[in-house]
Design an enzyme around this catalytic site. Sequence first.
Site, PDB file in Angstrom:
ATOM      1  N   ASP A   1      37.879  45.616  52.984  1.00 18.84           N
ATOM      2  CA  ASP A   1      38.691  46.173  52.165  1.00 18.84           C
ATOM      3  C   ASP A   1      39.604  47.200  53.119  1.00 18.84           C
ATOM      4  O   ASP A   1      39.268  48.260  53.697  1.00 18.84           O
ATOM      5  CB  ASP A   1      37.906  47.231  51.220  1.00 18.84           C
ATOM      6  CG  ASP A   1      37.350  46.287  49.986  1.00 18.84           C
ATOM      7  OD1 ASP A   1      37.103  45.118  50.197  1.00 18.84           O
ATOM      8  OD2 ASP A   1      37.015  46.950  49.180  1.00 18.84           O
TER       9      ASP A   1
ATOM     10  N   LYS B   1      43.167  46.298  45.066  1.00 22.03           N
ATOM     11  CA  LYS B   1      42.210  47.248  44.890  1.00 22.03           C
ATOM     12  C   LYS B   1      42.734  48.528  44.513  1.00 22.03           C
ATOM     13  O   LYS B   1      43.775  49.095  45.113  1.00 22.03           O
ATOM     14  CB  LYS B   1      41.158  47.442  46.037  1.00 22.03           C
ATOM     15  CG  LYS B   1      40.037  48.514  45.824  1.00 22.03           C
ATOM     16  CD  LYS B   1      39.221  48.581  47.014  1.00 22.03           C
ATOM     17  CE  LYS B   1      38.257  49.693  46.776  1.00 22.03           C
ATOM     18  NZ  LYS B   1      37.261  49.933  48.002  1.00 22.03           N
TER      19      LYS B   1
ATOM     20  N   LYS C   1      40.197  44.607  42.063  1.00 18.98           N
ATOM     21  CA  LYS C   1      39.125  45.456  42.258  1.00 18.98           C
ATOM     22  C   LYS C   1      39.316  46.883  41.720  1.00 18.98           C
ATOM     23  O   LYS C   1      40.237  47.405  42.134  1.00 18.98           O
ATOM     24  CB  LYS C   1      38.521  45.690  43.665  1.00 18.98           C
ATOM     25  CG  LYS C   1      37.318  46.231  43.947  1.00 18.98           C
ATOM     26  CD  LYS C   1      36.686  46.419  45.392  1.00 18.98           C
ATOM     27  CE  LYS C   1      35.762  47.366  45.594  1.00 18.98           C
ATOM     28  NZ  LYS C   1      35.077  47.108  46.957  1.00 18.98           N
TER      29      LYS C   1
END
Length: 227
Positions: free
Chosen positions: A94, A157, A186
């Site tokens: 990430d 995300k 996400k």
Amino acid sequence: MKEKITNIASLIDHTLLKPDATSSQIEQLCQEAISFGFATIFVNSFWVSFCHKLLKNSKIKVGSVAGFPLGATTTIIKAYETENEIKDGANEIDMVMNVGAFKDKNIKLVEDEIKTIKKICHKEITLKVIIEAGLLTDQEKKVAALLVKNSGADFVKTNTGLGSGDATVQDVKLIREAVGTDFGVKASGGIRDYPSALKLIGAGATRIGTSASVKIMQEMLQEQKNF
């Protein structure tokens, strides 16, 4: 009529990114992931090798972060972090987008950075890019989400969860509309209970990042008993 109970364990990234996390807490994180069947555990890079060894005989993936939490490090630093985390056993990365460069409309820098990190990840390693939605306007969120998708990453995300705002249904819907149905989204930041997680999934999230994973699962199991 009660809503259908949904088992969301396989959509959860079970997260412990606190600076004071200890080995016993990290080990507990891994055991919880095995017990509940979470998708991935997420830890800082120092713990990746430790978790990889603990989880090597399980289906749980190991995730870590690059450019976390500000996104303001150079591409070289993010690349070095990514390379070392993958070498230590990370299956997912990430990465925090360079939010300042994005707001400066330095789109090429942001695009090139994502492409560079995805090249390191290859097809085997999932790359999620954190756009830090709490710092962006709605229009900027749409542009950032599309930029992430078009640069070759696997997920966009919403947030780091460290001070820029929490994941919201509105943001997830907006991002989902921007990237279409075939791209990962996400939701992360302030997701602390089962109903909230369900709403975000209903809005289009395909992964939930949270440190309250066990509480969420306990609430889900309690609802199943009462259903």
